[in-house]
Each structure stands twice: as structure tokens, then as C-alpha cells.
Scaffold this active site. Structure first.
Site, mmCIF file in Angstrom:
data_model
loop_
_atom_site.group_PDB
_atom_site.id
_atom_site.type_symbol
_atom_site.label_atom_id
_atom_site.label_comp_id
_atom_site.label_asym_id
_atom_site.label_seq_id
_atom_site.Cartn_x
_atom_site.Cartn_y
_atom_site.Cartn_z
ATOM 1 N N TYR A 198 -1.937 -0.111 10.144
ATOM 2 C CA TYR A 198 -2.014 -0.465 8.722
ATOM 3 C C TYR A 198 -0.752 -0.062 7.960
ATOM 4 O O TYR A 198 -0.120 -0.887 7.297
ATOM 5 C CB TYR A 198 -3.249 0.181 8.097
ATOM 6 C CG TYR A 198 -3.475 -0.245 6.658
ATOM 7 C CD1 TYR A 198 -3.963 -1.509 6.365
ATOM 8 C CD2 TYR A 198 -3.197 0.615 5.599
ATOM 9 C CE1 TYR A 198 -4.166 -1.913 5.052
ATOM 10 C CE2 TYR A 198 -3.397 0.223 4.288
ATOM 11 C CZ TYR A 198 -3.880 -1.043 4.019
ATOM 12 O OH TYR A 198 -4.071 -1.442 2.722
ATOM 13 N N SER B 167 0.839 -1.197 0.000
ATOM 14 C CA SER B 167 0.000 0.000 0.000
ATOM 15 C C SER B 167 0.868 1.239 0.000
ATOM 16 O O SER B 167 1.991 1.226 0.526
ATOM 17 C CB SER B 167 -0.898 0.015 1.243
ATOM 18 O OG SER B 167 -1.608 1.238 1.342
#
Length: 256
Positions: free
Chosen positions: A162, A148
């Protein structure tokens, strides 16, 4: 299809392949000629999606809970009974957890790290025998880990585990790329920005939030399913044969 992009005769596994980015990639691999296995925790939903995707090619849906070590082992054992080799492994299954800094729970941190990092390591570890059978100097086996831009940028949105989990996945991928290259297994990372998925539906469903989000992206839009699929197909085809250890943002310029 041009041979540069054909995946005819290849077998692929896409974890978390029943929705979002996983489904985008699964469809792209099928359209390029691969036989695709998708897995997800909800086995029935996964099988239904596999039936829908079968219009593009041979697709099988399996139940797999990757939240613990036993899940990766069970998945590898089932696959070994169904296929002789695994040409492509796409580690897409992942999760997030958002909460204010002061109340961010340890269980949230642990869940995100387990699924986004530990489970990916476990899947690669357990599926190595099938990947080794597929890889050759002329055509290495391919592992694509879905990272990501959150692992590159400091845009956290109160999802404190995250970004660190994706940064850890990026580094794990580089380590494995260096170690496995001699065994003809390439390991690369796709680092998406905004794409339609379960994780982003709270933004997509709010006009004001969507406008605010898009304003942060130089291209002023979210990514499209076919763009994600095309990048994955390229990495699995000839374009990815001489590429390993790469972290590839696909984010409309956000990481800039």
C-alpha cells in the site's frame, strides 16, 4: 457561495465515489455547484448512492471495473457519449492488502499496484481528450489523485504494497503535472491520514484500537468528511488554479 469556491458549470468524475473518501468529495463538489459522475465496480450500489447524493445537485452513478485496462477505456467511452468535457477528475478508487511479511502474496502486491497506480494512469490517459477540452489558461482542468500519508511515512501496518503504491502515485502525479501543465491540466495529490472508510472500519469498530491509533495523531482525532470535501473543493476552485504537482497531507499532523 463565494466565487472563490463556486464550481457552478463544472463537470466532475469521482472514481470509487460510492463510499468513504470518494463519497465525501463527491458530496462536496455537488454542494459547490458541480455536476458529478461517480463510478464504482458495484454499479447498482453506485446508482443508489448517486440517487442519495442528488439532493445536493446533479449526480450520475456508473458501473466501472478499473482492475484492468479495458475498464478505463470503457469508462472513457461511456463518458464521451454523455458529456462534452471533463473539468475535474478525482482518482479515488483504490485498495489495500494486509498480511505478515513472510506470507505476503504476490497476488496481493499485484492487485494493490494495479488499482492504486496503473488504473489511475489508465484513467488519466483515457480521459485526456475530455480534460483537454475543459482546460484553459484562465481555468485549467483539475486532476486530483488520492494518495496517502502511507506514501510519505514508514508506518506500514503489514500492508506492504500500500505505502509503495501511494508513493509511486505521488511521483507519477508530479511527472504528469509537469507534462500536462502546458495543456492547462493541473495534477495534484491529496494524501489523507485517517478518515472513516471501508479500509479503516476495523479500527473504528474497536475501542482499544481506535484509542491506540488516535494517540499517534498530533491532533488526537480522525479527519471529518467536511474537511476532506473542503480541501477538494479548494483545489478545484480558484485556490487550485495556480497549483500543480503538490502533495498535500491532510492528516492531523501524522506525517510530521
Amino acid at each position: 457561495m463565494h466565487p472563490y469556491f463556486s464550481l457552478a458549470g463544472r463537470t466532475a468524475l469521482v472514481t470509487g465515489g460510492s463510499r468513504g473518501i470518494g463519497r465525501m468529495i463527491a458530496q462536496g463538489l455537488l454542494e459547490a455547484g458541480a455536476r458529478v459522475v461517480i463510478c464504482a465496480r458495484d454499479g447498482e450500489a453506485c446508482r443508489q448512492v448517486a440517487e442519495e447524493l442528488s439532493q445536493y445537485g446533479e449526480c450520475l452513478g456508473l458501473a466501472a471495473d478499473l482492475s484492468g485496462e479495458d475498464g478505463a477505456r470503457a469508462l472513457a467511452e461511456e463518458l464521451a457519449g454523455r458529456i462534452e468535457r471533463l473539468d475535474i477528475l478525482v482518482n479515488n478508487a483504490g485498495t489495500t492488502w494486509g498480511a505478515p511479511l513472510e506470507s505476503y502474496p504476490a497476488k496481493g502486491w499485484e492487485k494493490v499496484m494495479q488499482l492504486n497506480v496503473t488504473a489511475v494512469f489508465g484513467c488519466i490517459q483515457q480521459l485526456l481528450p475530455l480534460l483537454r477540452k475543459a482546460g484553459s489558461q484562465a481555468s485549467p482542468a483539475r486532476v486530483i489523485n488520492i494518495g496517502s500519508v502511507a506514501g510519505i511515512s514508514a508506518f506500514g501496518e503489514q500492508a506492504y504494497a500500500y505505502g509503495p503504491s501511494k508513493a509511486a502515485l505521488h511521483q507519477l502525479s508530479r511527472i504528469l503535472a509537469k507534462e500536462l501543465v502546458s495543456e492547462h491540466i493541473n495534477v495534484n495529490v491529496i494524501a489523507p491520514g485517517r478518515f472513516p472508510s471501508k479500509m479503516t472500519r476495523h479500527i473504528a469498530g474497536n475501542e482499544a484500537s481506535l484509542a491506540e491509533d488516535v494517540a499517534l495523531i498530533p491532533m488526537r482525532r480522525w479527519g471529518r468528511a467536511e474537511e476532506m470535501a473542503a480541501l477538494a473543493v479548494s483545489l478545484c476552485g480558484l485556490a487550485g488554479a495556480y497549483m500543480t504537482g503538490a502533495i498535500i497531507p491532510i492528516d492531523g499532523g501524522f506525517s510530521l
